[in-house]
Design a protein around this motif. Structure first.
Motif, PDB file in Angstrom:
ATOM      1  N   GLY A   9       0.791  -1.230   0.000  1.00 36.76           N
ATOM      2  CA  GLY A   9       0.000   0.000   0.000  1.00 36.76           C
ATOM      3  C   GLY A   9       0.817   1.270   0.000  1.00 36.76           C
ATOM      4  N   GLY A  10       2.137   1.151   0.021  1.00 38.97           N
ATOM      5  CA  GLY A  10       2.984   2.336   0.004  1.00 38.97           C
ATOM      6  C   GLY A  10       3.147   2.912  -1.388  1.00 38.97           C
ATOM      7  N   ARG A  11       3.936   3.952  -1.476  1.00 37.66           N
ATOM      8  CA  ARG A  11       4.159   4.634  -2.752  1.00 37.66           C
ATOM      9  C   ARG A  11       5.348   4.004  -3.465  1.00 37.66           C
ATOM     10  NH1 ARG A  11       2.241   9.476  -4.289  1.00 37.66           N
ATOM     11  NH2 ARG A  11       1.622   9.926  -2.136  1.00 37.66           N
ATOM     12  N   LEU A  12       5.197   3.729  -4.751  1.00 38.69           N
ATOM     13  CA  LEU A  12       6.306   3.214  -5.540  1.00 38.69           C
ATOM     14  C   LEU A  12       7.390   4.287  -5.681  1.00 38.69           C
ATOM     15  CD1 LEU A  12       4.570   1.350  -8.518  1.00 38.69           C
ATOM     16  CD2 LEU A  12       6.092   0.314  -6.835  1.00 38.69           C
ATOM     17  N   SER A  13       8.632   3.899  -5.472  1.00 36.96           N
ATOM     18  CA  SER A  13       9.739   4.824  -5.663  1.00 36.96           C
ATOM     19  C   SER A  13      10.100   4.896  -7.144  1.00 36.96           C
ATOM     20  CB  SER A  13      10.960   4.374  -4.855  1.00 36.96           C
ATOM     21  OG  SER A  13      11.462   3.146  -5.373  1.00 36.96           O
ATOM     22  N   ARG A  14      10.907   5.881  -7.498  1.00 34.44           N
ATOM     23  CA  ARG A  14      11.381   5.981  -8.883  1.00 34.44           C
ATOM     24  C   ARG A  14      12.152   4.724  -9.267  1.00 34.44           C
ATOM     25  NH1 ARG A  14      13.725  12.097  -9.789  1.00 34.44           N
ATOM     26  NH2 ARG A  14      11.986  13.257  -8.874  1.00 34.44           N
ATOM     27  N   ASP A  15      13.008   4.262  -8.353  1.00 28.75           N
ATOM     28  CA  ASP A  15      13.805   3.071  -8.647  1.00 28.75           C
ATOM     29  C   ASP A  15      12.911   1.858  -8.875  1.00 28.75           C
ATOM     30  OD1 ASP A  15      16.124   4.498  -8.451  1.00 28.75           O
ATOM     31  OD2 ASP A  15      16.561   3.908  -6.390  1.00 28.75           O
ATOM     32  N   ALA A  16      11.851   1.743  -8.077  1.00 31.56           N
ATOM     33  CA  ALA A  16      10.942   0.609  -8.229  1.00 31.56           C
ATOM     34  C   ALA A  16      10.243   0.653  -9.584  1.00 31.56           C
ATOM     35  CB  ALA A  16       9.916   0.594  -7.099  1.00 31.56           C
ATOM     36  N   ILE A  17       9.817   1.833 -10.013  1.00 38.81           N
ATOM     37  CA  ILE A  17       9.168   1.963 -11.320  1.00 38.81           C
ATOM     38  C   ILE A  17      10.151   1.613 -12.425  1.00 38.81           C
ATOM     39  CG2 ILE A  17       8.093   3.580 -12.930  1.00 38.81           C
ATOM     40  CD1 ILE A  17       6.959   5.078 -10.527  1.00 38.81           C
ATOM     41  N   GLU A  18      11.389   2.063 -12.298  1.00 41.69           N
ATOM     42  CA  GLU A  18      12.388   1.753 -13.320  1.00 41.69           C
ATOM     43  C   GLU A  18      12.668   0.249 -13.372  1.00 41.69           C
ATOM     44  OE1 GLU A  18      15.896   4.084 -12.979  1.00 41.69           O
ATOM     45  OE2 GLU A  18      14.897   5.966 -13.487  1.00 41.69           O
ATOM     46  N   ARG A  19      12.679  -0.396 -12.203  1.00 40.66           N
ATOM     47  CA  ARG A  19      12.903  -1.844 -12.193  1.00 40.66           C
ATOM     48  C   ARG A  19      11.753  -2.584 -12.856  1.00 40.66           C
ATOM     49  NH1 ARG A  19      15.058  -0.794  -6.960  1.00 40.66           N
ATOM     50  NH2 ARG A  19      13.061  -1.321  -5.997  1.00 40.66           N
ATOM     51  N   ARG A  20      10.523  -2.151 -12.571  1.00 45.75           N
ATOM     52  CA  ARG A  20       9.364  -2.794 -13.203  1.00 45.75           C
ATOM     53  C   ARG A  20       9.387  -2.568 -14.715  1.00 45.75           C
ATOM     54  NH1 ARG A  20       7.431  -6.714 -10.599  1.00 45.75           N
ATOM     55  NH2 ARG A  20       5.574  -6.578 -11.933  1.00 45.75           N
ATOM     56  N   LEU A  21       9.754  -1.378 -15.125  1.00 42.38           N
ATOM     57  CA  LEU A  21       9.836  -1.079 -16.553  1.00 42.38           C
ATOM     58  C   LEU A  21      10.910  -1.937 -17.218  1.00 42.38           C
ATOM     59  CD1 LEU A  21       9.093   0.569 -19.038  1.00 42.38           C
ATOM     60  CD2 LEU A  21      10.625   2.367 -18.228  1.00 42.38           C
ATOM     61  N   ALA A  22      12.078  -2.045 -16.574  1.00 43.38           N
ATOM     62  CA  ALA A  22      13.160  -2.856 -17.136  1.00 43.38           C
ATOM     63  C   ALA A  22      12.743  -4.311 -17.256  1.00 43.38           C
ATOM     64  CB  ALA A  22      14.412  -2.716 -16.276  1.00 43.38           C
ATOM     65  N   LEU A  23      11.988  -4.801 -16.259  1.00 43.54           N
ATOM     66  CA  LEU A  23      11.517  -6.189 -16.278  1.00 43.54           C
ATOM     67  C   LEU A  23      10.620  -6.440 -17.480  1.00 43.54           C
ATOM     68  CD1 LEU A  23      11.185  -8.954 -14.798  1.00 43.54           C
ATOM     69  CD2 LEU A  23       9.228  -7.937 -13.624  1.00 43.54           C
ATOM     70  N   HIS A  24       9.665  -5.555 -17.701  1.00 43.66           N
ATOM     71  CA  HIS A  24       8.730  -5.740 -18.812  1.00 43.66           C
ATOM     72  C   HIS A  24       9.393  -5.481 -20.161  1.00 43.66           C
ATOM     73  CE1 HIS A  24       5.548  -6.448 -16.016  1.00 43.66           C
ATOM     74  NE2 HIS A  24       5.609  -5.239 -15.503  1.00 43.66           N
ATOM     75  N   LEU A  25      10.351  -4.561 -20.197  1.00 42.20           N
ATOM     76  CA  LEU A  25      11.072  -4.331 -21.444  1.00 42.20           C
ATOM     77  C   LEU A  25      11.863  -5.567 -21.852  1.00 42.20           C
ATOM     78  CD1 LEU A  25      12.431  -0.684 -21.063  1.00 42.20           C
ATOM     79  CD2 LEU A  25      10.845  -1.507 -22.802  1.00 42.20           C
ATOM     80  N   ALA A  26      12.462  -6.238 -20.867  1.00 39.73           N
ATOM     81  CA  ALA A  26      13.221  -7.447 -21.178  1.00 39.73           C
ATOM     82  C   ALA A  26      12.310  -8.525 -21.762  1.00 39.73           C
ATOM     83  CB  ALA A  26      13.917  -7.956 -19.921  1.00 39.73           C
ATOM     84  N   ALA A  27      11.120  -8.652 -21.183  1.00 37.93           N
ATOM     85  CA  ALA A  27      10.172  -9.638 -21.702  1.00 37.93           C
ATOM     86  C   ALA A  27       9.638  -9.226 -23.071  1.00 37.93           C
ATOM     87  CB  ALA A  27       9.021  -9.823 -20.714  1.00 37.93           C
ATOM     88  N   ALA A  28       9.386  -7.927 -23.229  1.00 36.53           N
ATOM     89  CA  ALA A  28       8.841  -7.442 -24.505  1.00 36.53           C
ATOM     90  C   ALA A  28       9.858  -7.543 -25.625  1.00 36.53           C
ATOM     91  CB  ALA A  28       8.376  -5.998 -24.346  1.00 36.53           C
ATOM     92  N   ALA A  29      11.151  -7.472 -25.291  1.00 33.07           N
ATOM     93  CA  ALA A  29      12.181  -7.529 -26.328  1.00 33.07           C
ATOM     94  C   ALA A  29      12.211  -8.869 -27.045  1.00 33.07           C
ATOM     95  CB  ALA A  29      13.552  -7.236 -25.712  1.00 33.07           C
ATOM     96  N   ASP A  30      11.681  -9.911 -26.414  1.00 36.04           N
ATOM     97  CA  ASP A  30      11.646 -11.217 -27.075  1.00 36.04           C
ATOM     98  C   ASP A  30      10.722 -11.204 -28.286  1.00 36.04           C
ATOM     99  OD1 ASP A  30      13.412 -12.251 -25.250  1.00 36.04           O
ATOM    100  OD2 ASP A  30      11.849 -12.997 -23.902  1.00 36.04           O
ATOM    101  N   ARG A  31       9.649 -10.419 -28.192  1.00 38.41           N
ATOM    102  CA  ARG A  31       8.718 -10.351 -29.322  1.00 38.41           C
ATOM    103  C   ARG A  31       8.952  -9.123 -30.197  1.00 38.41           C
ATOM    104  NH1 ARG A  31       3.005  -9.725 -26.355  1.00 38.41           N
ATOM    105  NH2 ARG A  31       4.034 -11.063 -24.847  1.00 38.41           N
ATOM    106  N   CYS A  32       9.724  -8.169 -29.676  1.00 36.30           N
ATOM    107  CA  CYS A  32      10.014  -6.951 -30.444  1.00 36.30           C
ATOM    108  C   CYS A  32      11.490  -6.610 -30.242  1.00 36.30           C
ATOM    109  CB  CYS A  32       9.117  -5.803 -29.979  1.00 36.30           C
ATOM    110  SG  CYS A  32       9.251  -4.301 -30.976  1.00 36.30           S
ATOM    111  N   PRO A  33      12.375  -7.200 -31.041  1.00 37.19           N
ATOM    112  CA  PRO A  33      13.821  -7.025 -30.832  1.00 37.19           C
ATOM    113  C   PRO A  33      14.306  -5.585 -30.866  1.00 37.19           C
ATOM    114  CG  PRO A  33      13.380  -8.826 -32.361  1.00 37.19           C
ATOM    115  CD  PRO A  33      12.074  -8.131 -32.131  1.00 37.19           C
ATOM    116  N   SER A  34      13.569  -4.696 -31.522  1.00 41.71           N
ATOM    117  CA  SER A  34      14.025  -3.309 -31.595  1.00 41.71           C
ATOM    118  C   SER A  34      14.075  -2.648 -30.228  1.00 41.71           C
ATOM    119  CB  SER A  34      13.116  -2.491 -32.523  1.00 41.71           C
ATOM    120  OG  SER A  34      11.799  -2.418 -32.004  1.00 41.71           O
ATOM    121  N   LEU A  35      13.361  -3.195 -29.245  1.00 43.85           N
ATOM    122  CA  LEU A  35      13.386  -2.632 -27.901  1.00 43.85           C
ATOM    123  C   LEU A  35      14.764  -2.763 -27.267  1.00 43.85           C
ATOM    124  CD1 LEU A  35       9.960  -3.716 -26.389  1.00 43.85           C
ATOM    125  CD2 LEU A  35      10.803  -1.384 -26.679  1.00 43.85           C
ATOM    126  N   ARG A  36      15.544  -3.747 -27.699  1.00 40.96           N
ATOM    127  CA  ARG A  36      16.884  -3.903 -27.130  1.00 40.96           C
ATOM    128  C   ARG A  36      17.776  -2.716 -27.462  1.00 40.96           C
ATOM    129  NH1 ARG A  36      16.001  -9.349 -28.963  1.00 40.96           N
ATOM    130  NH2 ARG A  36      15.707 -10.739 -27.177  1.00 40.96           N
TER     131      ARG A  36
END
Length: 285
Positions: free
Chosen positions: A222-249
């Protein structure tokens, strides 16, 4: 007592808070810069920070401090220049109250910022946005949170700081749906929401009721997401998305900047979001 200690305190209490009404972020950034400077100066002079005098923080020491930031702390030129701006601000204030140190202060104020190249801020293409939103696992609570968070950012282009500071009351989903933000320089604005984004946020808010002042995108506790936490979540999804869209790498750099996490193409944003609004039971309701 040296003149530096009371002058430093007055700089924060009188100048930044009392006269300029500086934001907490600005005060925090200045505090960090000057704390690093005092630590460096104490080590170089073998004196406690409280015993340092203005004359000891001369131009050669400040120049050595700036070199230390780049060489030892591996700070970028932009960060080095930001630290120097804080030092300049302090010394400009001290110049008004301690004219006996005018010559030393003038030499510090004459230290110029380094020239630096500005990186080109690119954007995510339509297929890259599709891949990123599709990488959020909407069978889990955190996946649905991340999908709503990035869907909102795709459409509005919020800075990561603005995204982290959003509360439930900042989103208006009635007629003229919009999101309210206070950005850099405390600039206030309301950004209209397209129907697809409105549907995603309506489903998200309905899934987890809360108080108006609660974070819009909270942590599991229930707390507030930090900037670092948002960046980590974004990096996680970008890594997964890069498998289907290589240009993201090759296009991840604009997606991890602290000031603009997702500068994406707005074209066809509504169609993209409608395609990925996979919260069938909630959205249908």
């Amino acid at each position: 007592m040296s003149a530096l200690a009371p002058g430093l305190q007055a700089f924060f209490t009188d100048r930044l808070i009392g006269q300029r009404a500086a934001s907490p972020n600005t005060i925090g950034a200045y505090k960090t810069s000057l704390r690093l400077l005092l630590g460096f100066a104490a080590q170089r002079t073998a004196k406690a920070p409280a015993a340092l005098d203005i004359a000891e923080l001369d131009a050669p020491l400040i120049a050595a401090f700036l070199d230390h930031l780049e060489a030892d702390r591996h700070n970028s030129v932009a960060t080095r220049n930001n630290r120097l701006a804080a030092v300049h601000s302090l010394f400009a204030y001290l110049a008004l109250h301690h004219p006996e140190h005018a010559a030393s202060i003038q030499r510090v104020l004459a230290i110029p910022p380094k020239r630096t190249e500005r990186n080109l801020v690119t954007y995510l293409t339509d297929p890259e946005v599709d891949a990123l939103l599709g990488a959020c696992d909407q069978t889990s609570w955190t996946g649905r949170r991340d999908h709503a968070m990035f869907a909102l950012t795709v459409q509005t282009g919020l800075r990561i700081s603005e995204l982290a500071d959003l509360t439930r009351q900042d989103v208006a989903l009635g007629a003229g749906a919009n999101v309210h933000t206070v950005g850099k320089g405390r600039k206030e604005r309301r950004t209209p929401l397209v129907p697809a984004t409105r549907a995603v946020l309506k489903a998200w808010l309905g899934e987890r009721p809360g108080e108006p002042t609660d974070p819009l995108f909270p942590t599991v506790t229930g707390g507030r997401l930090s900037r670092d936490a948002i960046e980590r979540r974004l990096a996680l999804h970008l890594a997964a998305a890069a498998d289907r869209c290589p240009s993201l790498r090759a296009n991840t750099s604009p997606c991890t900047r602290s000031d603009t996490p997702l500068p994406c193409a707005r074209k066809k944003a509504e169609l993209q979001l409608m395609h990925h609004c996979a919260l069938p039971a909630i959205v249908a309701a």
